[in-house]
Design a protein around this motif. Structure first.
Motif, PDB file in Angstrom:
ATOM      1  N   LEU A   1      32.943  52.894  50.023  1.00 42.70           N
ATOM      2  CA  LEU A   1      32.954  51.464  49.747  1.00 42.70           C
ATOM      3  C   LEU A   1      31.528  50.917  49.662  1.00 42.70           C
ATOM      4  O   LEU A   1      31.207  50.122  48.768  1.00 42.70           O
ATOM      5  CB  LEU A   1      33.760  50.726  50.820  1.00 42.70           C
ATOM      6  CG  LEU A   1      34.043  49.250  50.570  1.00 42.70           C
ATOM      7  CD1 LEU A   1      34.794  49.051  49.256  1.00 42.70           C
ATOM      8  CD2 LEU A   1      34.842  48.678  51.732  1.00 42.70           C
ATOM      9  N   LEU A   2      30.661  51.368  50.553  1.00 43.44           N
ATOM     10  CA  LEU A   2      29.259  50.945  50.512  1.00 43.44           C
ATOM     11  C   LEU A   2      28.609  51.388  49.199  1.00 43.44           C
ATOM     12  O   LEU A   2      27.916  50.601  48.539  1.00 43.44           O
ATOM     13  CB  LEU A   2      28.492  51.513  51.706  1.00 43.44           C
ATOM     14  CG  LEU A   2      26.993  51.229  51.720  1.00 43.44           C
ATOM     15  CD1 LEU A   2      26.737  49.737  51.847  1.00 43.44           C
ATOM     16  CD2 LEU A   2      26.334  51.990  52.835  1.00 43.44           C
TER      17      LEU A   2
ATOM     18  N   LEU B   1      28.377  55.257  36.279  1.00 43.07           N
ATOM     19  CA  LEU B   1      29.181  56.433  36.634  1.00 43.07           C
ATOM     20  C   LEU B   1      29.396  56.543  38.145  1.00 43.07           C
ATOM     21  O   LEU B   1      30.472  56.949  38.594  1.00 43.07           O
ATOM     22  CB  LEU B   1      28.529  57.702  36.080  1.00 43.07           C
ATOM     23  CG  LEU B   1      28.598  57.842  34.557  1.00 43.07           C
ATOM     24  CD1 LEU B   1      27.739  59.011  34.085  1.00 43.07           C
ATOM     25  CD2 LEU B   1      30.041  58.008  34.084  1.00 43.07           C
ATOM     26  N   VAL B   2      28.388  56.174  38.932  1.00 47.37           N
ATOM     27  CA  VAL B   2      28.553  56.160  40.400  1.00 47.37           C
ATOM     28  C   VAL B   2      29.617  55.135  40.786  1.00 47.37           C
ATOM     29  O   VAL B   2      30.492  55.407  41.616  1.00 47.37           O
ATOM     30  CB  VAL B   2      27.211  55.868  41.110  1.00 47.37           C
ATOM     31  CG1 VAL B   2      27.414  55.556  42.582  1.00 47.37           C
ATOM     32  CG2 VAL B   2      26.257  57.039  40.948  1.00 47.37           C
ATOM     33  N   CYS B   3      29.548  53.959  40.170  1.00 51.16           N
ATOM     34  CA  CYS B   3      30.541  52.916  40.443  1.00 51.16           C
ATOM     35  C   CYS B   3      31.945  53.396  40.059  1.00 51.16           C
ATOM     36  O   CYS B   3      32.901  53.196  40.804  1.00 51.16           O
ATOM     37  CB  CYS B   3      30.158  51.647  39.676  1.00 51.16           C
ATOM     38  SG  CYS B   3      31.074  50.186  40.167  1.00 51.16           S
TER      39      CYS B   3
ATOM     40  N   LEU C   1      37.654  57.445  43.580  1.00 48.89           N
ATOM     41  CA  LEU C   1      37.916  58.069  44.883  1.00 48.89           C
ATOM     42  C   LEU C   1      38.558  57.086  45.850  1.00 48.89           C
ATOM     43  O   LEU C   1      39.495  57.447  46.587  1.00 48.89           O
ATOM     44  CB  LEU C   1      36.624  58.635  45.473  1.00 48.89           C
ATOM     45  CG  LEU C   1      36.078  59.878  44.772  1.00 48.89           C
ATOM     46  CD1 LEU C   1      34.703  60.247  45.334  1.00 48.89           C
ATOM     47  CD2 LEU C   1      37.052  61.041  44.918  1.00 48.89           C
ATOM     48  N   LEU C   2      38.086  55.849  45.868  1.00 50.91           N
ATOM     49  CA  LEU C   2      38.697  54.835  46.731  1.00 50.91           C
ATOM     50  C   LEU C   2      40.137  54.556  46.301  1.00 50.91           C
ATOM     51  O   LEU C   2      41.017  54.391  47.142  1.00 50.91           O
ATOM     52  CB  LEU C   2      37.876  53.547  46.707  1.00 50.91           C
ATOM     53  CG  LEU C   2      36.583  53.571  47.500  1.00 50.91           C
ATOM     54  CD1 LEU C   2      35.699  52.391  47.134  1.00 50.91           C
ATOM     55  CD2 LEU C   2      36.864  53.595  48.996  1.00 50.91           C
ATOM     56  N   GLY C   3      40.362  54.507  44.995  1.00 54.10           N
ATOM     57  CA  GLY C   3      41.711  54.260  44.505  1.00 54.10           C
ATOM     58  C   GLY C   3      42.671  55.376  44.868  1.00 54.10           C
ATOM     59  O   GLY C   3      43.803  55.135  45.273  1.00 54.10           O
ATOM     60  N   LEU C   4      42.202  56.612  44.718  1.00 51.29           N
ATOM     61  CA  LEU C   4      43.063  57.748  45.022  1.00 51.29           C
ATOM     62  C   LEU C   4      43.296  57.933  46.517  1.00 51.29           C
ATOM     63  O   LEU C   4      44.344  58.430  46.922  1.00 51.29           O
ATOM     64  CB  LEU C   4      42.456  59.033  44.448  1.00 51.29           C
ATOM     65  CG  LEU C   4      42.445  59.156  42.930  1.00 51.29           C
ATOM     66  CD1 LEU C   4      41.675  60.398  42.510  1.00 51.29           C
ATOM     67  CD2 LEU C   4      43.863  59.178  42.379  1.00 51.29           C
TER      68      LEU C   4
END
Length: 184
Positions: A32-33, A85-87, A93-96
């Motif tokens: 998240l950070l 791309l980092v975003c 990853l957060l969504g999954l």
């Protein structure tokens, strides 16, 4: 305790049990950070790009406009694409790995589409356009010709800044409900 854990197997509607991947609280905070920092950096890049384009459009000498135009080439290509791309990666990853999923809620799905479209535009259109503009500006300075036209460069910072602000607003307010199961 590890940062990742696997949830219990759930029977699927039309097949075998589905194992859902969940991220632990520590990894979630790190992701998240990184996601928030990359979105903030993206917004900053867009604002600087807009200011440089504005400076190149503004009244003044050609040398100042040329400096503004060549400066865009240093960060409006691979650094902006990398931040995008980092975003995107941290968002996926957060969504999954969280309860929000990638297409479970409308606001997450819209953010995903915005991010994919913006990263694609940066890589496919902005990078070649900025490269061409930078090379044209350098050639103009070397040959004493007028600077290249800037007509298309006003739109990328406006569009991207607006889209990133919309995505940030969606993250804060989380409007809309869940996507219907059939639409997923």
């Amino acid at each position: 305790m590890s940062d990742t854990m696997t949830g219990p197997a759930r029977p699927g509607r039309h097949g075998p049990a589905v194992v859902r991947w969940r991220i632990g609280p520590r990894l979630r905070r790190v992701l998240l950070l990184l996601h928030i920092a990359s979105a903030g950096a993206w917004l900053g890049f867009d604002i600087v790009l807009g200011l440089l384009v504005l400076a190149a459009f503004g009244p003044g000498d050609d040398l100042g406009a040329a400096a503004a135009l060549t400066s865009t080439g240093y960060f409006a290509t691979w650094p902006l694409a990398t931040i995008g791309l980092v975003c995107l990666a941290t968002g996926v990853l957060l969504g999954l790995g969280t309860k929000y999923g990638l297409v479970r809620y409308w606001w997450v799905a819209v953010k995903l589409v915005l991010n994919v479209v913006l990263v694609t535009l940066v890589i496919a259109l902005l990078s070649p356009g900025v490269r061409e503009l930078t090379e044209g500006t350098r050639a103009s300075l070397a040959d004493g010709r007028p600077l290249p036209e800037l007509t298309d460069m006003a739109f990328p910072p406006i569009v991207s800044t607006t889209a990133v602000l919309v995505a940030m607003t969606l993250s804060v307010f989380k409007p809309g409900g869940q996507v219907r199961r059939g639409a997923r």
